[in-house]
Design a protein around this motif. Sequence first.
Motif, PDB file in Angstrom:
ATOM      1  N   PHE A  63      12.558  18.355  26.797  1.00 23.50           N
ATOM      2  CA  PHE A  63      13.503  18.518  25.694  1.00 23.50           C
ATOM      3  C   PHE A  63      13.856  17.162  25.081  1.00 23.50           C
ATOM      4  N   LEU A  64      14.171  16.191  25.932  1.00 29.09           N
ATOM      5  CA  LEU A  64      14.536  14.871  25.413  1.00 29.09           C
ATOM      6  C   LEU A  64      13.355  14.195  24.726  1.00 29.09           C
ATOM      7  N   ALA A  66      11.064  15.729  23.021  1.00 30.54           N
ATOM      8  CA  ALA A  66      10.960  16.344  21.701  1.00 30.54           C
ATOM      9  C   ALA A  66      12.022  15.772  20.748  1.00 30.54           C
ATOM     10  N   VAL A  67      13.213  15.525  21.291  1.00 30.03           N
ATOM     11  CA  VAL A  67      14.281  14.954  20.458  1.00 30.03           C
ATOM     12  C   VAL A  67      13.908  13.540  20.031  1.00 30.03           C
ATOM     13  N   GLN A  68      13.413  12.730  20.968  1.00 26.13           N
ATOM     14  CA  GLN A  68      13.037  11.363  20.606  1.00 26.13           C
ATOM     15  C   GLN A  68      11.916  11.363  19.574  1.00 26.13           C
ATOM     16  N   LEU A  70      11.309  13.659  17.365  1.00 26.85           N
ATOM     17  CA  LEU A  70      11.864  14.108  16.098  1.00 26.85           C
ATOM     18  C   LEU A  70      12.639  12.981  15.408  1.00 26.85           C
ATOM     19  N   LEU A  71      13.422  12.241  16.187  1.00 23.99           N
ATOM     20  CA  LEU A  71      14.281  11.216  15.603  1.00 23.99           C
ATOM     21  C   LEU A  71      13.549   9.896  15.339  1.00 23.99           C
ATOM     22  N   HIS A 122      11.431   9.377  26.655  1.00 26.47           N
ATOM     23  CA  HIS A 122      12.699   9.482  25.924  1.00 26.47           C
ATOM     24  C   HIS A 122      13.649   8.324  26.193  1.00 26.47           C
ATOM     25  N   ILE A 125      16.367   7.065  23.575  1.00 23.17           N
ATOM     26  CA  ILE A 125      17.573   7.819  23.229  1.00 23.17           C
ATOM     27  C   ILE A 125      18.435   8.156  24.436  1.00 23.17           C
ATOM     28  N   SER A 126      17.884   8.066  25.652  1.00 17.63           N
ATOM     29  CA  SER A 126      18.627   8.540  26.830  1.00 17.63           C
ATOM     30  C   SER A 126      19.177   7.412  27.687  1.00 17.63           C
TER      31      SER A 126
END
Length: 441
Positions: A63-64, A66-68, A70-71, A122, A125-126
């Motif tokens: 999940f993280l 995918a977020v990274q 995307l951003l 990730h 972002i994490s």
Amino acid sequence: MAEENNRSENIGGYRDRPWIPRFWDGITFFAWMRILAAHRFRIAPSRIGMAVLIAFIGLLNSFLAAVQQLLLGRRIRATALQGDPIFIVGHWRSGTTLLHEMFIVDRRHGYTDSYACFAPNHFLISRWCLAPLVGLLMPKKRPIDNMPFGWERPQEDEFALCNMGLPSPYLSLIFPNEPRRYERYLYMEGLTADESERWKNGFLSFLKSVTLRERRRIVLKSPPHTARIRVLLELFPNAKFVHIYRNPYSLFPSTMNLWRRLSTDEALQIPTYQGLEEYVFETFEKMYRRFEADRSLIPAGNFTEVSYENLVSDPVREMERIYRELGLDGFESVRDGMRRFIRERSGYQRNRFDLDPATKREIGRRWRFFFDRYGYPIDDDSATEDAKPDSADSAATANPSTRGGEDAPIQAFTTAPGDVPPRHRPLQRPWKTSAQSPLSR
């Protein structure tokens, strides 16, 4: 192997606990399931909980990731490295970590730290939230020795490749009793064009992610890169390489301890260590024959090397020489920082191992090419009292150098004079092509 029964109790590292994070806790769910499926889920009953926990953490990692993507995905792809990397290469336990830490005393150098390698999918972002939380569970030392551990300390980029789902020889640690499936990626041999391209793209993407955060020229250290010179030059034609090497009588027992400890802590099976001794012998031979065959491809001025023994006996002088031979300027600006680093490491306590005579004879026989190449003496009197090679590395603890001042040796690392006399300036390359290398034949 008799060495295992006779080895000293003075072995560094942390005591394993169930809550200590594993190397694979940063892997994505689907990459983890591919590895389990490839080994037909041959998991020891006592390790099922570990496998399930990593799978659940893998869902969070996916999940993280995918977020990274995307951003920051577009920014990562557009990031340019700040110059081709500096690679520290050498066999496991040869001093690559020490040399890596000395390089990053220079704040102009970036590096792959432990959190980036733990969570390569990730970490951008994490880091702010997960690193402090997971850090509460992390030990203060590495599992194999007394070197300190922390998220901000440099780490092998090979672990990042594992957690990105890229094949790596380190993945064999998960199923140590199974045939090794990933050795092709140690030597980058027998790969299809798609496999090779996927590995290169993944590696480059990770380095771009690190550069996005660091904005500095990256210094990397990973022993597998010793056998990948040709591939690394395809990616980075102007990369610089520093090769560190060490007495084989010290390397062998320390490497055996490395693989035993990691497969015990990180595996989903109860390791039997069957064939481990032969693996260490064979991997060393293949790694160095590949290294010697390819090192002549490195452009002039982009390669130097240092013996572990010389580095710890006169670290400032050796680092200054490395800078000079690689064409790196500004050493004077980091000289004081280098001296502080040396003082901080002066109390380090090394692991100590014993070698039985039979194993010692085998090291001399199997690795004779290395002894001859790098100027280490072979001890033919193996019938005498068991040698203690790593105690020679720390002999200065009992016999400290008489030279004082800020440029004194790293005391607990230092080899006593006469114990291991490597050539100070070995490997003046006399050949022009890899075919002429004495070890490529």
